[in-house]
Design a protein around this motif. Structure first.
Motif, PDB file in Angstrom:
ATOM      1  N   GLY A   1      13.090 -13.847  -7.029  1.00 31.07           N
ATOM      2  CA  GLY A   1      12.502 -15.079  -7.534  1.00 31.07           C
ATOM      3  C   GLY A   1      11.252 -14.872  -8.360  1.00 31.07           C
ATOM      4  O   GLY A   1      10.298 -15.649  -8.267  1.00 31.07           O
ATOM      5  N   SER A   2      11.227 -13.833  -9.207  1.00 32.20           N
ATOM      6  CA  SER A   2      10.073 -13.610 -10.061  1.00 32.20           C
ATOM      7  C   SER A   2       9.882 -14.780 -11.020  1.00 32.20           C
ATOM      8  O   SER A   2      10.840 -15.284 -11.610  1.00 32.20           O
ATOM      9  N   THR A   3       8.645 -15.212 -11.165  1.00 31.39           N
ATOM     10  CA  THR A   3       8.339 -16.324 -12.069  1.00 31.39           C
ATOM     11  C   THR A   3       7.618 -15.842 -13.325  1.00 31.39           C
ATOM     12  O   THR A   3       7.096 -16.641 -14.096  1.00 31.39           O
ATOM     13  N   THR A   4       7.564 -14.546 -13.538  1.00 31.07           N
ATOM     14  CA  THR A   4       6.887 -13.991 -14.701  1.00 31.07           C
ATOM     15  C   THR A   4       7.614 -14.386 -15.981  1.00 31.07           C
ATOM     16  O   THR A   4       8.841 -14.476 -16.021  1.00 31.07           O
ATOM     17  N   ASN A   5       6.857 -14.616 -17.042  1.00 33.51           N
ATOM     18  CA  ASN A   5       7.422 -14.950 -18.351  1.00 33.51           C
ATOM     19  C   ASN A   5       8.469 -13.913 -18.747  1.00 33.51           C
ATOM     20  O   ASN A   5       8.200 -12.708 -18.754  1.00 33.51           O
ATOM     21  N   TRP A   6       9.644 -14.368 -19.094  1.00 34.50           N
ATOM     22  CA  TRP A   6      10.765 -13.459 -19.316  1.00 34.50           C
ATOM     23  C   TRP A   6      10.691 -12.727 -20.649  1.00 34.50           C
ATOM     24  O   TRP A   6      11.217 -11.626 -20.790  1.00 34.50           O
ATOM     25  N   LEU A   7      10.042 -13.301 -21.670  1.00 32.38           N
ATOM     26  CA  LEU A   7      10.076 -12.701 -23.008  1.00 32.38           C
ATOM     27  C   LEU A   7       9.417 -11.321 -23.070  1.00 32.38           C
ATOM     28  O   LEU A   7      10.024 -10.380 -23.602  1.00 32.38           O
TER      29      LEU A   7
ATOM     30  N   PHE B   1      16.496  -0.391 -14.064  1.00 33.65           N
ATOM     31  CA  PHE B   1      16.978  -1.676 -14.587  1.00 33.65           C
ATOM     32  C   PHE B   1      17.606  -2.527 -13.487  1.00 33.65           C
ATOM     33  O   PHE B   1      17.350  -3.731 -13.381  1.00 33.65           O
ATOM     34  N   LEU B   2      18.444  -1.902 -12.655  1.00 28.52           N
ATOM     35  CA  LEU B   2      19.092  -2.649 -11.571  1.00 28.52           C
ATOM     36  C   LEU B   2      18.058  -3.163 -10.575  1.00 28.52           C
ATOM     37  O   LEU B   2      18.177  -4.283 -10.065  1.00 28.52           O
ATOM     38  N   GLY B   3      17.041  -2.345 -10.307  1.00 29.24           N
ATOM     39  CA  GLY B   3      15.982  -2.768  -9.391  1.00 29.24           C
ATOM     40  C   GLY B   3      15.225  -3.958  -9.932  1.00 29.24           C
ATOM     41  O   GLY B   3      14.937  -4.918  -9.197  1.00 29.24           O
ATOM     42  N   TYR B   4      14.931  -3.919 -11.226  1.00 22.76           N
ATOM     43  CA  TYR B   4      14.219  -5.053 -11.816  1.00 22.76           C
ATOM     44  C   TYR B   4      15.078  -6.313 -11.799  1.00 22.76           C
ATOM     45  O   TYR B   4      14.605  -7.411 -11.461  1.00 22.76           O
ATOM     46  N   LEU B   5      16.356  -6.172 -12.151  1.00 20.74           N
ATOM     47  CA  LEU B   5      17.241  -7.344 -12.163  1.00 20.74           C
ATOM     48  C   LEU B   5      17.360  -7.955 -10.773  1.00 20.74           C
ATOM     49  O   LEU B   5      17.357  -9.179 -10.612  1.00 20.74           O
TER      50      LEU B   5
ATOM     51  N   PHE C   1       3.120  -4.608  -9.378  1.00 19.51           N
ATOM     52  CA  PHE C   1       3.245  -3.795  -8.161  1.00 19.51           C
ATOM     53  C   PHE C   1       4.711  -3.457  -7.894  1.00 19.51           C
ATOM     54  O   PHE C   1       5.068  -2.299  -7.663  1.00 19.51           O
ATOM     55  N   VAL C   2       5.575  -4.457  -7.944  1.00 13.94           N
ATOM     56  CA  VAL C   2       6.995  -4.243  -7.658  1.00 13.94           C
ATOM     57  C   VAL C   2       7.652  -3.365  -8.718  1.00 13.94           C
ATOM     58  O   VAL C   2       8.378  -2.415  -8.391  1.00 13.94           O
ATOM     59  N   VAL C   3       7.396  -3.665  -9.986  1.00 11.05           N
ATOM     60  CA  VAL C   3       7.989  -2.870 -11.063  1.00 11.05           C
ATOM     61  C   VAL C   3       7.557  -1.411 -10.947  1.00 11.05           C
ATOM     62  O   VAL C   3       8.363  -0.490 -11.146  1.00 11.05           O
ATOM     63  N   SER C   4       6.303  -1.167 -10.579  1.00  8.80           N
ATOM     64  CA  SER C   4       5.792   0.206 -10.461  1.00  8.80           C
ATOM     65  C   SER C   4       6.486   0.965  -9.335  1.00  8.80           C
ATOM     66  O   SER C   4       6.876   2.124  -9.509  1.00  8.80           O
ATOM     67  N   TYR C   5       6.654   0.335  -8.176  1.00  7.84           N
ATOM     68  CA  TYR C   5       7.302   1.090  -7.090  1.00  7.84           C
ATOM     69  C   TYR C   5       8.812   1.206  -7.316  1.00  7.84           C
ATOM     70  O   TYR C   5       9.456   2.120  -6.790  1.00  7.84           O
ATOM     71  N   ILE C   6       9.384   0.317  -8.117  1.00 12.52           N
ATOM     72  CA  ILE C   6      10.790   0.486  -8.504  1.00 12.52           C
ATOM     73  C   ILE C   6      10.952   1.774  -9.305  1.00 12.52           C
ATOM     74  O   ILE C   6      11.879   2.570  -9.077  1.00 12.52           O
TER      75      ILE C   6
END
Length: 348
Positions: free
Chosen positions: A70-76, A59-63, A190-195
């Protein structure tokens, strides 16, 4: 991706690994013990709930990535994954504390978590099939999503029975999914997976080859749900869509082992929700293989499935179908060998 960018990702993953090691060490000192029972593969009381570090660092890594990177992915949809995985993690933690031991309670929490995914727009609404192409599922997509997410959540939980078993597979699967996501241009996935991989690797420092702490239900249920939800998220996010079938391919050995064991116990008239030691990986252990050997065997299976997944995304429908067929046949041969040996030693 530039060299500077690669360096930044490596540093970020390294920081998460160190943080996971430190948090796992803190949980080790909390002494929330898993007591041996008739299903256990360990013989002495061992600290559990090390999965808290996996949940927290993920969770901390994702935040950090979302707000600093600066992730621009849809937050919902992301919010749905976060809240849903947190629900199953909390119930798993309560189960580790023996507050809510009921399987029905855990199953209900998983269904609630899937409903949260639905509310945030995460539904498998289409799949690609050989010779047919893309098929719109319509309202059937909700049932497919429910079965997939609840199924993998429980499969991962059931397969967390030996030192390093769940952790090594999670790292390998996350690493391959990260590679595939990057190759298809899906940087966020990619980022979420390596987190996830970095968080589990930090925990594994105390869990393998000799476990000083277990991840507990808080970790196994969280990871199972997260991987399942990540497959749906990857299908729905970005313009470079990742095939839904990639994640089932990566976890084919877990799904096969769980499905076979469920069917065998059901046909034998056993209560399938009762604890047992008759999963294929448990039989291999009882046949004389040590925890590290069995865990490395399954990590090796996951690695071969990861390589197959890389081929899968570059193939046509018939080629993709043949990959699944080949894996099914290989695992069937493995099953027949283990069951024959187990029956010879009267383990079944």
């Amino acid at each position: 991706m530039t060299l500077d960018s690669i360096f930044h990702h490596l540093v970020f993953a390294g920081i998460l690994f160190v943080a996971a090691v430190l948090v796992t060490r803190c949980m080790l000192k909390r002494q929330i013990l898993a007591l041996p029972n008739h299903r256990s593969s360990h013989e002495t009381p061992t600290p559990t709930s090390g999965g808290v570090s996996i949940v927290l660092i993920t969770f901390l890594g994702y935040l950090a990535y979302y707000f600093i990177g600066g992730s621009t992915t849809n937050w919902l949809p992301i919010l749905g994954v976060v809240i849903g995985s947190l629900v199953v993690a909390i119930v798993g933690f309560l189960d580790d504390l023996d507050r809510w031991p009921s399987f029905k309670t855990k199953l209900f929490s998983q269904i609630v978590a899937v409903a949260i995914l639905f509310a945030c727009g995460l539904v498998v609404d289409r799949v690609s099939l050989p010779w047919i192409g893309s098929v719109e599922l319509g309202s059937w997509g909700y049932l497919v999503t429910l079965v997939w997410v609840v199924g993998l959540t429980n499969a991962f939980n059931f397969m967390d029975g030996l030192d390093g078993m769940a952790g090594t597979t999670a790292i390998v699967a996350a690493a391959f999914f990260a590679f595939i996501a990057y190759s298809l241009g899906s940087i966020f996935i990619f980022v979420v997976s390596y987190i996830v991989a970095a968080s589990v690797f930090g925990f594994l420092f105390y869990n393998f080859p000799k476990a000083r702490i277990f991840m507990g239900d808080v970790g196994s249920q969280f990871l199972g749900f997260l991987f399942a939800a990540l497959a749906v998220l990857a299908l729905k996010s970005d313009e470079f869509l990742i095939s839904f079938w990639v994640m089932p391919l990566l976890f084919f050995h877990f799904i096969f082992d769980t499905a076979y064991t469920f069917v065998r116990r059901l046909s034998a008239g056993e209560v399938v929700t009762d604890a047992h030691r008759s999963h294929l990986y448990q039989l291999v252990n009882r046949l004389g293989w040590s925890h590290p050997k069995v865990s490395l065997l399954y990590a090796g299976m996951c690695t071969s499935q990861g390589i197959a997944a890389i081929w899968f995304v570059s193939m046509s429908g018939i080629g993709q179908c043949l990959i699944f067929l080949a894996l099914f046949l290989l695992h069937t041969v493995y099953l027949l060998i283990i069951i024959s040996a187990a029956r010879a030693k009267d383990l079944l």
